[in-house]
Design a protein around this motif. Sequence first.
Motif, PDB file in Angstrom:
ATOM      1  N   TRP A 194      16.834   4.941  -5.124  1.00 21.94           N
ATOM      2  CA  TRP A 194      15.910   4.488  -4.094  1.00 21.94           C
ATOM      3  C   TRP A 194      15.282   3.185  -4.527  1.00 21.94           C
ATOM      4  O   TRP A 194      15.403   2.762  -5.678  1.00 21.94           O
ATOM      5  CB  TRP A 194      14.860   5.543  -3.741  1.00 21.94           C
ATOM      6  N   ARG A 252       8.297  13.476   4.649  1.00 28.16           N
ATOM      7  CA  ARG A 252       8.357  13.267   3.208  1.00 28.16           C
ATOM      8  C   ARG A 252       9.798  13.470   2.772  1.00 28.16           C
ATOM      9  O   ARG A 252      10.410  14.507   3.066  1.00 28.16           O
ATOM     10  CB  ARG A 252       7.424  14.228   2.475  1.00 28.16           C
ATOM     11  N   GLN A 308      11.743   0.510  -4.028  1.00 23.84           N
ATOM     12  CA  GLN A 308      10.345   0.401  -3.625  1.00 23.84           C
ATOM     13  C   GLN A 308       9.890  -1.043  -3.718  1.00 23.84           C
ATOM     14  O   GLN A 308      10.064  -1.698  -4.754  1.00 23.84           O
ATOM     15  CB  GLN A 308       9.451   1.277  -4.499  1.00 23.84           C
ATOM     16  N   ALA A 337      11.722  12.777  -6.949  1.00 22.26           N
ATOM     17  CA  ALA A 337      10.749  11.876  -6.322  1.00 22.26           C
ATOM     18  C   ALA A 337      10.471  12.307  -4.886  1.00 22.26           C
ATOM     19  O   ALA A 337      11.357  12.834  -4.200  1.00 22.26           O
ATOM     20  CB  ALA A 337      11.261  10.438  -6.354  1.00 22.26           C
ATOM     21  N   LEU A 368       9.132  10.605  -1.448  1.00 19.49           N
ATOM     22  CA  LEU A 368       8.897   9.295  -0.862  1.00 19.49           C
ATOM     23  C   LEU A 368       8.407   9.435   0.575  1.00 19.49           C
ATOM     24  O   LEU A 368       8.820  10.353   1.290  1.00 19.49           O
ATOM     25  CB  LEU A 368      10.183   8.458  -0.885  1.00 19.49           C
ATOM     26  N   TYR A 409       9.935   1.317   1.324  1.00 22.67           N
ATOM     27  CA  TYR A 409      10.918   2.167   0.648  1.00 22.67           C
ATOM     28  C   TYR A 409      12.268   2.146   1.361  1.00 22.67           C
ATOM     29  O   TYR A 409      12.342   2.089   2.589  1.00 22.67           O
ATOM     30  CB  TYR A 409      10.441   3.617   0.572  1.00 22.67           C
ATOM     31  N   VAL A 452      16.230   4.334   0.694  1.00 21.28           N
ATOM     32  CA  VAL A 452      16.845   5.405  -0.082  1.00 21.28           C
ATOM     33  C   VAL A 452      18.360   5.313  -0.008  1.00 21.28           C
ATOM     34  O   VAL A 452      18.928   4.799   0.957  1.00 21.28           O
ATOM     35  CB  VAL A 452      16.396   6.800   0.417  1.00 21.28           C
TER      36      VAL A 452
END
Length: 292
Positions: free
Chosen positions: A204, A265, A206, A272, A274, A246, A248
């Motif tokens: 992922w 979520r 960020q 994790a 996210l 974010y 993924v």
Amino acid sequence: MDPTPPTLYQRYQPWRRSLEIGFWVVQYLVGALANSITVNMDVRRLHLGFSAWQPAAWEISSAATALALVPAVVWFTRRFPLHLDDWRRMLPLHLLGSLVWSLLHVIGMVAIRKAVYAGMGESYDFGSWWREFGYEYLKDVRSYASVVLTIEGYRLVLRRLQGEAMLLSLPDEGPPVEPVDRPERFLVRKLGREFLVAANDIEWLQASGNYVNLRVRGHDYPLRSTLGGIEAKLDPARFARVHRSYMVNLDRVASIEPLETGDARVHMQDGAKLPCSRTYRADLRQRAGLEG
């Protein structure tokens, strides 16, 4: 097989926040104490007639206000980082930042001094604001620069310990081995070593200021880019945007948990959790082939 021993960067993480806060507290506390002692020595040597508590009030009020402003500088430098490749573009913003720092610093320390003096039955006179502020700014601009350089230097050390990712450069001669508009690998530099990370190994991503952290096998590698910029270079069949900050890898999504707010979520296979904005929720569930 024995587990891979934690790196120095990973061992530092549990202590990181405490040490970061402690560094600034100790620096300003020690500075205020040392300055109070030296100013009191000068007062006695020159027979200036000030009480011992007055220099302490001056120095502590200045240090306390500057310490309270450090989090704002941390945020500002994250929003407008100062790097060698773009310092000319960022310099005017930081000059403005130093002016704001100085103004808030002066207002804060004068307010504290007036309160302390009133508690001692006296009054504090800062003097002519225009003249005194000019004097204070000449000191504060150096203090602001010192804080910014300390923060940026510290972040540079962390990035070196953590490892930095970068796009592969075009060769000096001949065609590139792989397409540069959609790279299959990223070059990672860490403590003087270089190695390649496959794009498909990214779990992922960020956004973090002017960087995007690439999460790969429990490690974060900051890449100098915006999330939108790197999104355009990743395979859209494999990577999906789930939030303004974010993205993924769809193959690494474990489950999607809906929330009452309409958001969701995202639970990743590495553990994790996210955030997923409602804007992306339906598309993510469809593309990931997951319910929940």
